[in-house]
Structures are given as structure tokens and as C-alpha cells.
Scaffold this motif. Structure first.
Motif, short mmCIF file in Angstrom:
data_model
loop_
_atom_site.label_atom_id
_atom_site.label_comp_id
_atom_site.label_asym_id
_atom_site.label_seq_id
_atom_site.Cartn_x
_atom_site.Cartn_y
_atom_site.Cartn_z
N TYR A 107 -2.91 6.41 2.03
CA TYR A 107 -3.43 5.10 1.67
C TYR A 107 -2.68 4.49 0.49
O TYR A 107 -2.38 3.30 0.47
N VAL A 108 -2.36 5.30 -0.51
CA VAL A 108 -1.64 4.79 -1.69
C VAL A 108 -0.25 4.31 -1.30
O VAL A 108 0.19 3.23 -1.74
N LEU A 109 0.45 5.09 -0.49
CA LEU A 109 1.79 4.69 -0.07
C LEU A 109 1.74 3.44 0.81
O LEU A 109 2.59 2.54 0.68
N ALA A 110 0.76 3.36 1.70
CA ALA A 110 0.65 2.19 2.57
C ALA A 110 0.36 0.93 1.76
O ALA A 110 0.96 -0.12 1.99
N LEU A 111 -0.55 1.02 0.81
CA LEU A 111 -0.88 -0.16 0.00
C LEU A 111 0.20 -0.48 -1.03
O LEU A 111 0.34 -1.64 -1.45
N GLY A 112 0.96 0.52 -1.42
CA GLY A 112 2.03 0.28 -2.40
C GLY A 112 3.26 -0.37 -1.81
O GLY A 112 4.03 -1.00 -2.52
N ALA A 113 3.48 -0.22 -0.52
CA ALA A 113 4.68 -0.76 0.11
C ALA A 113 4.77 -2.28 -0.01
O ALA A 113 5.81 -2.80 -0.44
#
Length: 120
Positions: A107-113
């Protein structure tokens, strides 16, 4: 010295209440662990939907920067696409071996992209 053929005769007495309590605690823990695994797998599956939306937003932000900006992509665009890819890998790993940390990373990587793409 009397000899018996009963194999139970030489075993020490065990407390049945302790054995029952241990068995009940083990069954409860197993049921809770199974429910946690299913919940984590559902969360990882839903994370793929979020990943799809975030990947679209990332591509849109990079293309907008290419058209209306200076036309040169920086390291943030590259990092954004790597975050999308790593989010997918973390999601697959969370589906195979459900761990809370993997789902959080997904979730963090998806929202950070998209955020990284907007910083470009």
C-alpha cells in the motif's frame, strides 16, 4: 516386583484439565491465525485494485509533465515506476505468504508512486 503388560501402568499421571486447556488454547490460536491469513490475503488482493489506480495516476502525471513541463524526466519518474513495480511484487508475495509488513509495503509503495511522479 510385580510385572504388568499394561504400557499405561508405568506412565506418570497427567492432569486432564491442563491438557484440555492447552488443547483449547492451541485450537483458538490456530483459528485466529487462519482468520488473519485470510484477512491479509483479502487486503493484498484489494491492494491490486489500488495499484491499478495508482499506476494510471503515475502514468498520467509523467505524461503531463512530459507534455506541459520541460519534457525531461528526472529520477522521480523512474522512482515512481519502480515503486509501482515493487508494489506489485510485494502484493504477490503477500498473497503467497501473508505477512502484515508485506501488505503495508504494498500500500505504501502504491500510494507513493503518484506522489513521486508529481514531484518530477
Amino acid at each position: 516386583m510385580p510385572t504388568t503388560t499394561d504400557p499405561e501402568a508405568h506412565k506418570p499421571e497427567t492432569d486432564t484439565a491442563t491438557t484440555t486447556a492447552t488443547t483449547t488454547a492451541t485450537e483458538t490460536t490456530t483459528a485466529t491465525d487462519a482468520a488473519n491469513r485470510v484477512g491479509l490475503r483479502i487486503a493484498a488482493g484489494c491492494g491490486f485494485g489500488l495499484l491499478l489506480v495508482c499506476a494510471f495516476l503515475t502514468v498520467a502525471a509523467v505524461l503531463d509533465d512530459a507534455i506541459s513541463g520541460d519534457g525531461v524526466s528526472s529520477g522521480f519518474s523512474t522512482a515512481a515506476f519502480w515503486a509501482v513495480a515493487l508494489s506489485g511484487v510485494a502484493g504477490l508475495a503477500a498473497l503467497v505468504a501473508p505477512r502484515k509488513g508485506l501488505v503495508i509495503a504494498q500500500y505504501v509503495l502504491a500510494l507513493g508512486a503518484p506522489v513521486l511522479a508529481l514531484l518530477d
